[in-house]
Design a protein around this motif. Structure first.
Motif, PDB file in Angstrom:
ATOM      1  N   PHE A 160       0.865  -1.189   0.000  1.00 36.54           N
ATOM      2  CA  PHE A 160       0.000   0.000   0.000  1.00 36.54           C
ATOM      3  C   PHE A 160       0.901   1.239   0.000  1.00 36.54           C
ATOM      4  O   PHE A 160       1.994   1.210   0.558  1.00 36.54           O
ATOM      5  CB  PHE A 160      -0.909   0.009   1.227  1.00 36.54           C
ATOM      6  N   PRO A 161       0.431   2.351  -0.607  1.00 36.42           N
ATOM      7  CA  PRO A 161       1.270   3.566  -0.674  1.00 36.42           C
ATOM      8  C   PRO A 161       1.757   3.995   0.713  1.00 36.42           C
ATOM      9  O   PRO A 161       1.020   3.877   1.699  1.00 36.42           O
ATOM     10  CB  PRO A 161       0.322   4.609  -1.278  1.00 36.42           C
ATOM     11  N   LEU A 162       2.991   4.482   0.768  1.00 34.15           N
ATOM     12  CA  LEU A 162       3.594   4.926   2.019  1.00 34.15           C
ATOM     13  C   LEU A 162       2.692   5.960   2.699  1.00 34.15           C
ATOM     14  O   LEU A 162       2.244   6.907   2.050  1.00 34.15           O
ATOM     15  CB  LEU A 162       4.972   5.520   1.728  1.00 34.15           C
ATOM     16  N   HIS A 163       2.406   5.755   3.964  1.00 38.99           N
ATOM     17  CA  HIS A 163       1.580   6.622   4.819  1.00 38.99           C
ATOM     18  C   HIS A 163       0.073   6.458   4.596  1.00 38.99           C
ATOM     19  O   HIS A 163      -0.713   7.048   5.340  1.00 38.99           O
ATOM     20  CB  HIS A 163       1.935   8.110   4.672  1.00 38.99           C
ATOM     21  N   GLN A 164      -0.350   5.708   3.574  1.00 41.64           N
ATOM     22  CA  GLN A 164      -1.800   5.521   3.396  1.00 41.64           C
ATOM     23  C   GLN A 164      -2.356   4.738   4.584  1.00 41.64           C
ATOM     24  O   GLN A 164      -1.742   3.770   5.041  1.00 41.64           O
ATOM     25  CB  GLN A 164      -2.107   4.758   2.105  1.00 41.64           C
ATOM     26  N   VAL A 165      -3.516   5.170   5.076  1.00 40.85           N
ATOM     27  CA  VAL A 165      -4.154   4.475   6.186  1.00 40.85           C
ATOM     28  C   VAL A 165      -5.201   3.510   5.624  1.00 40.85           C
ATOM     29  O   VAL A 165      -6.032   3.912   4.798  1.00 40.85           O
ATOM     30  CB  VAL A 165      -4.813   5.469   7.160  1.00 40.85           C
ATOM     31  N   VAL A 166      -5.129   2.269   6.024  1.00 41.39           N
ATOM     32  CA  VAL A 166      -6.058   1.245   5.542  1.00 41.39           C
ATOM     33  C   VAL A 166      -7.013   0.894   6.678  1.00 41.39           C
ATOM     34  O   VAL A 166      -6.586   0.459   7.754  1.00 41.39           O
ATOM     35  CB  VAL A 166      -5.309  -0.012   5.053  1.00 41.39           C
ATOM     36  N   THR A 167      -8.306   1.125   6.442  1.00 40.42           N
ATOM     37  CA  THR A 167      -9.306   0.914   7.491  1.00 40.42           C
ATOM     38  C   THR A 167     -10.363  -0.077   7.028  1.00 40.42           C
ATOM     39  O   THR A 167     -10.439  -0.421   5.844  1.00 40.42           O
ATOM     40  CB  THR A 167     -10.019   2.239   7.846  1.00 40.42           C
ATOM     41  N   ARG A 168     -11.173  -0.506   7.982  1.00 39.97           N
ATOM     42  CA  ARG A 168     -12.304  -1.361   7.633  1.00 39.97           C
ATOM     43  C   ARG A 168     -13.310  -1.380   8.775  1.00 39.97           C
ATOM     44  O   ARG A 168     -12.939  -1.461   9.934  1.00 39.97           O
ATOM     45  CB  ARG A 168     -11.831  -2.790   7.343  1.00 39.97           C
ATOM     46  N   LYS A 169     -14.595  -1.311   8.442  1.00 40.04           N
ATOM     47  CA  LYS A 169     -15.640  -1.488   9.439  1.00 40.04           C
ATOM     48  C   LYS A 169     -15.802  -2.983   9.707  1.00 40.04           C
ATOM     49  O   LYS A 169     -15.626  -3.814   8.813  1.00 40.04           O
ATOM     50  CB  LYS A 169     -16.979  -0.929   8.926  1.00 40.04           C
ATOM     51  N   GLY A 170     -16.135  -3.350  10.937  1.00 37.44           N
ATOM     52  CA  GLY A 170     -16.340  -4.774  11.257  1.00 37.44           C
ATOM     53  C   GLY A 170     -15.031  -5.539  11.251  1.00 37.44           C
ATOM     54  O   GLY A 170     -14.010  -5.055  11.741  1.00 37.44           O
TER      55      GLY A 170
END
Length: 374
Positions: A160-170
């Motif tokens: 994933f791109p540097l510093h990108q935040v990866v989130t998810r509900k549940g």
């Protein structure tokens, strides 16, 4: 401490890795780092080599917990940074050295400005890689002193791109467990297999039927055959023992438990029909990492305020994280931090944590602290 000193600290941790259950020298380094920060309470030997540092506000309020992992992997590092691992066959190839440094950086922020209310707990957990450490922490009576209202953690994510935040509900990451099914029959001469009880037929049936049990579940689940063994390489002998090892994973904790029950029942039926004794051994059990809606609202509000590049992932990750057990016991939130699209994948021998992420991680966690505790 300037960011350059945090980077040096991370690189020192990288040079001296310790694997699950052996993290005593790593704990000493963390303890020495926090000595100058004067936390209000320190808990040592938590769940083994674990540590917790508590920073208290002036008034009562929410107790928030931020977790990092102490352990490295039993893998030889083949990359060649100046701070390469000095311990043969052990290396920080998952980025736990970076995660620890981020929590240390958060400790510095709290030392300068205590929370206004409640308590902030900085937890360093042993044995994440084996799926044992979270259970050791939660089962330790000392944990009751720091049992949180909210728990937060991050993991760096190559690809994933540097510093990108990866989130998810549940569900953020799958729950999983390793299972070995051991079958015992009776050894005989290979010329008279009928005089013995060979587990080969049962193991063949199990390999065919167990992976298909996931069809009975409503959400993603996977049964992967990883190892099978029958008898020994003795051409005059019909095997009397055998085993089959599987990795079982699912996105839903209840369905993971149902799947495990279906597998053990099916194995017992097949073993019984073949007149074999059957035993089960579970290893590396990880609970499903499930993000709490309220904790998600807090964390994702901070990410938005900081104008970070946020990706909401449509599907959970198939790998597992020991933080999942915290998420099954209190409102929790786990998110990813992009380590670069060209960064080697976790557990690869050339992987190295990108030091640029330290500042980003500290900033997000401090934002969450100020939102929850002021």
């Amino acid at each position: 401490m300037p960011i350059s000193e945090l980077i040096s600290f991370r690189q020192n941790l990288h040079q001296h890795p310790e694997i699950a259950g052996e993290e005593s020298a790593t704990s000493e380094k963390i303890l020495a780092f926090f000595a100058k920060l004067n936390p209000d309470h320190i808990i040592q030997n938590l769940g083994g080599n674990g540590l917790a540092f508590v920073f208290k506000g002036k008034k009562n309020g929410t107790r928030s917990l931020f977790r990092a992992e102490l352990d490295a992997l039993p893998i030889q590092e083949t990359g060649d940074p100046e701070y390469k691992s000095r311990t043969p066959d052990k290396a920080h190839l998952c980025g736990h050295d970076g995660h620890m440094t981020i929590i240390c950086g958060l400790g510095e922020k709290l030392a300068v400005q205590r929370p206004e209310s409640g308590e902030v707990v900085l937890l360093f957990q042993p044995a994440e890689e084996t799926g044992e450490g979270a259970r050791w922490i939660l089962d330790d009576p000392k944990f009751q002193q720091i049992k949180p209202d909210f728990a937060f953690a991050l993991h760096n994510l190559p690809g994933f791109p540097l510093h990108q935040v990866v989130t998810r509900k549940g569900t953020f990451a799958a729950g999983s467990t390793g299972l070995t099914i051991s079958l015992t029959g009776k050894t005989s001469h290979a010329a008279h297999p009928d005089a013995g009880i060979n587990p080969a037929q049962a193991i063949a049936q199990l390999i065919q039927t167990l992976p298909k049990l996931t069809d009975k579940l409503s959400s993603f689940a996977l049964v992967t055959v990883i190892h099978a063994e029958i008898g020994s390489l003795a051409f005059g002998t019909s095997a009397g023992k055998g085993s089959l090892s599987l990795t079982i994973r699912a996105f839903d904790q209840a369905e993971l438990e149902i799947l495990i029950e279906m597998i053990t029942e099916q194995a017992k039926r097949i073993a019984s029909a073949e007149k074999l004794d059957c035993e089960f051994s579970f290893v590396e059990s990880f609970a499903v990492s499930k993000n709490n809606p309220k904790a998600a609202e807090i964390a994702e509000g901070v990410m938005k305020e900081q104008e970070l590049d946020v990706l909401e992932k449509p599907e959970p990750f198939r790998w597992s994280e020991d933080f999942g057990l915290f998420s099954q016991s209190c409102p929790s939130y786990l998110f990813g931090l992009g380590a670069g699209e060209d960064c080697p994948q976790l557990h690869e021998p050339t992987y190295d944590f990108p030091d640029e992420l330290i500042d980003t991680g500290v900033s997000i966690f401090e934002g969450i602290v100020r939102k929850v505790n002021g």
